[in-house]
Design a protein around this motif. Structure first.
Motif, short mmCIF file in Angstrom:
data_model
loop_
_atom_site.label_atom_id
_atom_site.label_comp_id
_atom_site.label_asym_id
_atom_site.label_seq_id
_atom_site.Cartn_x
_atom_site.Cartn_y
_atom_site.Cartn_z
N UNK A 93 0.85 -1.19 0.00
CA UNK A 93 0.00 0.00 0.00
C UNK A 93 0.88 1.23 0.00
N UNK A 94 0.65 2.12 -0.96
CA UNK A 94 1.48 3.32 -1.10
C UNK A 94 1.34 4.21 0.14
N UNK A 95 2.46 4.51 0.75
CA UNK A 95 2.39 5.33 1.95
C UNK A 95 3.72 6.02 2.24
N UNK A 96 3.61 7.16 2.89
CA UNK A 96 4.74 7.86 3.48
C UNK A 96 4.35 8.21 4.91
N UNK A 97 5.28 8.05 5.84
CA UNK A 97 5.00 8.37 7.24
C UNK A 97 6.10 9.28 7.78
N UNK A 98 5.69 10.31 8.49
CA UNK A 98 6.63 11.25 9.08
C UNK A 98 6.34 11.38 10.58
N UNK A 99 7.42 11.34 11.35
CA UNK A 99 7.35 11.56 12.79
C UNK A 99 8.11 12.85 13.08
N UNK A 100 7.41 13.84 13.62
CA UNK A 100 8.00 15.15 13.86
C UNK A 100 8.58 15.20 15.28
N UNK A 101 9.88 15.46 15.34
CA UNK A 101 10.63 15.34 16.59
C UNK A 101 10.19 16.34 17.65
N UNK A 102 10.10 15.85 18.89
CA UNK A 102 9.89 16.71 20.06
C UNK A 102 8.61 17.54 19.99
N UNK A 103 7.57 17.01 19.37
CA UNK A 103 6.29 17.72 19.33
C UNK A 103 5.19 16.82 19.86
#
Length: 296
Positions: A252-262
């Motif tokens: 399944x096409x996906x991109x995941x981002x984890x934003x630091x210290x938020x």
């Protein structure tokens, strides 16, 4: 009275607010625990005011923005006899059909922040619809505490059906070209994930810190996903490893981002959980995703 700044507040206060905002504790317990952090020059009223939403000074695109046509519309809820209402926005003088975006609110109804996000989306050349899940109960009551209590009384499965009906309304709108995606926040992130499960023709989904579907449901997703997570959001992030595994196993096409210290809610510019850097970057990625999957 001391003017509070974000750095004055311990992470425990943000975690406590998160528990309250997601109905883990009631208001009496929340205030009792919050009072433990009211020390020295930091009073309980000042602390409560600081962490509560400030809609008056935080709206980015005003409701009367001359570039937009924004109006309240209604459509039928799948639950017989009920009507759903939502904010529909589009650039004025649009003559051609454009892609559509469903904007899904948090767990407190269609508040001013989500209406603002709806208008921000429309300014980018989309027709956007932000339904109010509280419509069958009279709509967003004007404050988040009452809105949260009202939404808690509604069935999540029924609300999901109402947002799917909103998708169908927007998809067939005279100004929509039939390509429709969704962006949602918190509860709206879960709705976004579940719309991807339920709607094989969905053009894309952008869940912000949204609870993940069960693995049997996740395997059904056909839409591309852009997943936005807050690094400090342990509650939601706990479901990511299994979700990621299913997405990869099923290509399944996906991109995941984890934003630091938020924190959870970092995109919401009306509370101190807001992080401008992460919010701006995530929104830049969101718009790029929509342009790629709906306009190219």
């Amino acid at each position: 009275m001391k003017t509070l700044k974000k750095e004055d507040i311990s992470q425990e206060v943000f975690d406590l607010y998160d528990d309250y905002a997601h109905n883990k504790i009631d208001r009496k317990t929340f205030l009792k625990k919050l009072s433990l952090y009211a020390v020295g020059a930091i009073t309980l009223p000042a602390l409560l005011s600081f962490i509560s939403p400030n809609y008056k000074d935080s709206i980015v695109v005003k409701s009367n923005d001359p570039r937009l046509k924004s109006e309240t519309i209604s459509y039928d809820s799948p639950k017989g006899g009920l009507k759903m209402k939502g904010l529909l926005s589009i650039l004025k003088n649009t003559t051609e059909k454009v892609p559509g975006i469903i904007v899904v609110h948090e767990n407190r109804g269609l508040n001013p922040y989500i209406e603002d996000v709806n208008r921000r989306v429309a300014l980018e050349g989309f027709i956007s619809l932000a339904p109010d899940a509280l419509s069958p109960m009279g709509g967003y009551p004007g404050n988040d505490d009452d809105g949260r209590a009202m939404q808690k009384k509604r069935s999540q499965s029924e609300m999901l059906e109402d947002f799917i009906a909103g998708y169908n309304y927007l998809k067939s709108h005279k100004n929509c070209n039939g390509k429709v995606a969704v962006v949602g926040f918190c509860f709206g992130g879960w709705i976004s994930n579940m719309m991807a499960v339920r709607l094989p023709d969905l053009a894309g989904a952008v869940p912000y810190y949204g609870r993940q579907p069960e693995k049997e449901d996740a395997a059904k997703i056909k839409a591309p996903l852009l997943l936005q997570y807050a690094d400090l959001d342990k509650r939601v992030n706990a479901g990511w490893p299994e979700f990621e595994k299913v997405l990869k196993e099923n290509n399944i096409e996906h991109e995941a981002y984890f934003y630091a210290d938020v924190n959870h809610g970092f995109h919401n510019n009306t509370t101190p959980r807001y992080d401008e850097t992460a919010a701006d970057l995530s929104w830049e990625r969101t718009l790029a995703f929509f342009n790629k999957h709906l306009k190219e």
